[in-house]
Design a protein around this motif. Structure first.
Motif, PDB file in Angstrom:
ATOM      1  N   SER A   1       0.254   2.116   8.642  1.00  0.00           N
ATOM      2  CA  SER A   1       1.304   1.824   8.702  1.00  0.00           C
ATOM      3  C   SER A   1       2.250   0.828   9.480  1.00  0.00           C
ATOM      4  O   SER A   1       3.119  -0.214   9.141  1.00  0.00           O
ATOM      5  CB  SER A   1       1.813   3.054   7.246  1.00  0.00           C
ATOM      6  OG  SER A   1       2.245   3.568   8.390  1.00  0.00           O
TER       7      SER A   1
ATOM      8  N   HIS B   1       1.132  -0.933  -0.448  1.00  0.00           N
ATOM      9  CA  HIS B   1      -0.340  -0.142   0.128  1.00  0.00           C
ATOM     10  C   HIS B   1       0.936   1.450   0.413  1.00  0.00           C
ATOM     11  O   HIS B   1       1.420   1.306   0.774  1.00  0.00           O
ATOM     12  CB  HIS B   1      -0.791  -0.149   0.912  1.00  0.00           C
ATOM     13  CG  HIS B   1      -2.176  -0.622   1.066  1.00  0.00           C
ATOM     14  ND1 HIS B   1      -3.515  -0.417  -0.246  1.00  0.00           N
ATOM     15  CD2 HIS B   1      -2.293  -1.755   1.996  1.00  0.00           C
ATOM     16  CE1 HIS B   1      -3.583  -1.739   0.684  1.00  0.00           C
ATOM     17  NE2 HIS B   1      -3.612  -2.476   1.510  1.00  0.00           N
ATOM     18  N   ASN B   2       0.479   1.806  -1.016  1.00  0.00           N
ATOM     19  CA  ASN B   2       0.615   3.877  -0.504  1.00  0.00           C
ATOM     20  C   ASN B   2       0.234   4.885   0.792  1.00  0.00           C
ATOM     21  O   ASN B   2      -1.560   4.528   0.916  1.00  0.00           O
ATOM     22  CB  ASN B   2       0.702   4.562  -1.674  1.00  0.00           C
ATOM     23  CG  ASN B   2       1.347   3.635  -3.249  1.00  0.00           C
ATOM     24  OD1 ASN B   2       3.138   2.831  -3.069  1.00  0.00           O
ATOM     25  ND2 ASN B   2       1.520   4.209  -3.981  1.00  0.00           N
ATOM     26  N   TYR B   3       0.747   4.293   1.854  1.00  0.00           N
ATOM     27  CA  TYR B   3       0.180   5.756   2.671  1.00  0.00           C
ATOM     28  C   TYR B   3      -0.348   6.990   2.372  1.00  0.00           C
ATOM     29  O   TYR B   3       0.796   7.376   2.590  1.00  0.00           O
ATOM     30  CB  TYR B   3       0.471   4.707   3.981  1.00  0.00           C
ATOM     31  CG  TYR B   3       1.340   3.395   4.225  1.00  0.00           C
ATOM     32  CD1 TYR B   3      -0.532   2.994   4.870  1.00  0.00           C
ATOM     33  CD2 TYR B   3       1.574   2.348   4.024  1.00  0.00           C
ATOM     34  CE1 TYR B   3      -0.600   1.581   5.789  1.00  0.00           C
ATOM     35  CE2 TYR B   3       1.647   0.641   4.305  1.00  0.00           C
ATOM     36  CZ  TYR B   3       0.539   0.471   5.137  1.00  0.00           C
ATOM     37  OH  TYR B   3       0.425  -0.650   4.939  1.00  0.00           O
TER      38      TYR B   3
ATOM     39  N   GLN C   1      -3.303   4.266  -5.594  1.00  0.00           N
ATOM     40  CA  GLN C   1      -3.679   3.108  -6.415  1.00  0.00           C
ATOM     41  C   GLN C   1      -5.653   2.685  -6.146  1.00  0.00           C
ATOM     42  O   GLN C   1      -5.965   1.338  -6.513  1.00  0.00           O
ATOM     43  CB  GLN C   1      -3.537   2.025  -5.207  1.00  0.00           C
ATOM     44  CG  GLN C   1      -2.079   1.733  -5.137  1.00  0.00           C
ATOM     45  CD  GLN C   1      -0.986   0.809  -3.955  1.00  0.00           C
ATOM     46  OE1 GLN C   1      -1.664   1.436  -3.317  1.00  0.00           O
ATOM     47  NE2 GLN C   1      -0.714   0.362  -4.128  1.00  0.00           N
TER      48      GLN C   1
ATOM     49  N   HIS D   1      -5.751   9.439  -4.548  1.00  0.00           N
ATOM     50  CA  HIS D   1      -4.587   7.765  -3.714  1.00  0.00           C
ATOM     51  C   HIS D   1      -4.597   6.911  -5.105  1.00  0.00           C
ATOM     52  O   HIS D   1      -5.484   6.498  -6.384  1.00  0.00           O
ATOM     53  CB  HIS D   1      -5.700   6.730  -2.872  1.00  0.00           C
ATOM     54  CG  HIS D   1      -4.405   5.681  -2.352  1.00  0.00           C
ATOM     55  ND1 HIS D   1      -4.158   4.771  -3.279  1.00  0.00           N
ATOM     56  CD2 HIS D   1      -4.109   5.698  -1.196  1.00  0.00           C
ATOM     57  CE1 HIS D   1      -3.089   4.807  -1.828  1.00  0.00           C
ATOM     58  NE2 HIS D   1      -3.480   4.938  -1.251  1.00  0.00           N
TER      59      HIS D   1
ATOM     60  N   HIS E   1      -9.582   1.789  -2.865  1.00  0.00           N
ATOM     61  CA  HIS E   1      -7.960   1.381  -3.028  1.00  0.00           C
ATOM     62  C   HIS E   1      -7.658   0.041  -2.390  1.00  0.00           C
ATOM     63  O   HIS E   1      -6.996  -0.971  -2.912  1.00  0.00           O
ATOM     64  CB  HIS E   1      -6.851   1.492  -3.177  1.00  0.00           C
ATOM     65  CG  HIS E   1      -7.127   2.587  -1.520  1.00  0.00           C
ATOM     66  ND1 HIS E   1      -7.356   3.947  -1.030  1.00  0.00           N
ATOM     67  CD2 HIS E   1      -6.137   2.477  -0.338  1.00  0.00           C
ATOM     68  CE1 HIS E   1      -7.106   4.040   0.333  1.00  0.00           C
ATOM     69  NE2 HIS E   1      -6.055   3.548   0.069  1.00  0.00           N
ATOM     70  N   ARG E   2      -8.523  -0.660  -1.110  1.00  0.00           N
ATOM     71  CA  ARG E   2      -8.659  -1.436  -0.317  1.00  0.00           C
ATOM     72  C   ARG E   2      -8.471  -2.634  -0.436  1.00  0.00           C
ATOM     73  O   ARG E   2      -8.497  -3.620  -0.932  1.00  0.00           O
ATOM     74  CB  ARG E   2      -8.640  -1.043   0.876  1.00  0.00           C
ATOM     75  CG  ARG E   2      -7.422  -0.231   2.082  1.00  0.00           C
ATOM     76  CD  ARG E   2      -6.442  -0.725   2.617  1.00  0.00           C
ATOM     77  NE  ARG E   2      -6.137   0.058   3.567  1.00  0.00           N
ATOM     78  CZ  ARG E   2      -5.030  -0.538   4.500  1.00  0.00           C
ATOM     79  NH1 ARG E   2      -4.331  -1.832   4.582  1.00  0.00           N
ATOM     80  NH2 ARG E   2      -4.224   0.594   4.897  1.00  0.00           N
TER      81      ARG E   2
END
Length: 317
Positions: free
Chosen positions: A12, A2-4, A68, A66, A273-274
């Motif tokens: 994170s 993941h990009n936090y 993602q 985001h 995105h999750r």
């Protein structure tokens, strides 16, 4: 991986510890970390629930952007069958920021229009980060004209920071193209269902979002200008974007209460995105429900209802 986002640091940190424990267990099978991992996973869920239950408008803007987050290509792949893209506006050139074509949606033929931002450097450059030039909007007009001619419902998926503001785009009539596209949305006699799946930026969004029904994903945003742009104009200071985002009422909840949109599509815990598949499926269900409501409704009524919907916005009735 993941990009936090900056406000997701507690998440994170916990997920980093889980990864370390899983790596440790993989390296030495005699170490049992399952109980500790289960405990940390509960804490991750609690932290995510706590953070996402009270996002401010600026944090929602970050989630909407985001990298993602699922994009048009992801929705097209999951929701549509036999998607046949059309290229070019028959006037100047092809614009990859706006994707358009015919497809089958749950067995029924539809016209599909949406903005694609791209998901890596190469595709972002190809799609111009989702910011369309005039030929993109003229392609959308061409699509809507054909959909109207053949009596096909129009589905639009909006995700753009705004129309491209470059010199070439202005020379080729950016404002006129956006106005004509918005006009075409108002004129067609087929239903238009629009969903803001990420950013709904200014005229770049409304040019394809002037629909009979407009929905927003829970953490998407919809605004007349970006928070940074508003801060630059109002206070000559783009660093006050957070303040601008709060004052502009750009969240789904704000816009639903103002009557600008018709409904909010919930996102999975932690944002679209999750769990892209879940949010795409939910979006498909909402679109299907809206199209079902319009089934059998005369074209003239669809058009007059759509026009009245937008005329009513902002009026103190």
């Amino acid at each position: 991986m993941h990009n936090y986002l900056d406000f997701e640091k507690p998440i994170s940190d916990l997920e980093g510890k889980i990864l370390e424990l899983k790596k440790l267990a993989a390296e030495d099978e005699s170490i049992d970390t399952s109980d500790e991992i289960a405990r940390l996973e509960v804490r991750v869920r609690e932290a995510t629930l706590d953070i996402y239950s009270k996002l401010n408008p600026w944090q929602k803007t970050q989630v909407a952007r985001h990298p993602q987050r699922p994009h048009f290509v992801d929705y097209a792949e999951e929701l549509f069958r036999e998607f046949t893209p059309l290229a070019g506006d028959r006037k100047f050139s092809e614009d990859a920021a706006i994707q358009a074509g015919f497809a089958r949606f749950r067995g029924e033929p539809v016209a599909v229009i949406g903005q694609e931002k791209g998901n890596d450097t190469k595709s972002r450059l190809k799609h111009n980060f989702g910011s369309a030039r005039p030929e993109g909007y003229r392609k959308a007009i061409r699509m809507m004209e054909m959909a109207d001619r053949f009596g096909l419902p129009i589905i639009t998926l909006v995700d753009t920071a705004g129309a491209y503001p470059g010199v070439g785009a202005e020379e080729r009539g950016q404002a006129e193209a956006i106005a004509r596209s918005t006009e075409m949305c108002l004129n067609v006699k087929v239903p238009i269902v629009s969903v803001i799946v990420g950013e709904g930026g200014s005229g770049g969004a409304i040019a394809i979002a002037t629909g009979n029904r407009i929905y927003m994903l829970e953490h998407s945003i919809y605004s007349v200008i970006s928070p940074e742009g508003a801060a630059s104009i109002l206070w000559r200071d783009s660093t006050r974007a957070k303040e601008a985002a709060t004052n502009m009422k750009i969240t789904a909840e704000d816009l639903k209460s103002l009557g600008v949109i018709d409904g909010i599509i919930p996102e999975p815990l932690g944002g679209a995105h999750r769990d892209p598949k879940t949010v795409i499926a939910a979006t498909g269900d909402v679109i299907a429900g809206a199209l079902q409501d319009f089934s059998g409704r005369p074209g003239d009524q669809l058009r007059s209802d759509r026009r009245q919907k937008f005329l009513n916005m902002g009026r103190n009735l």
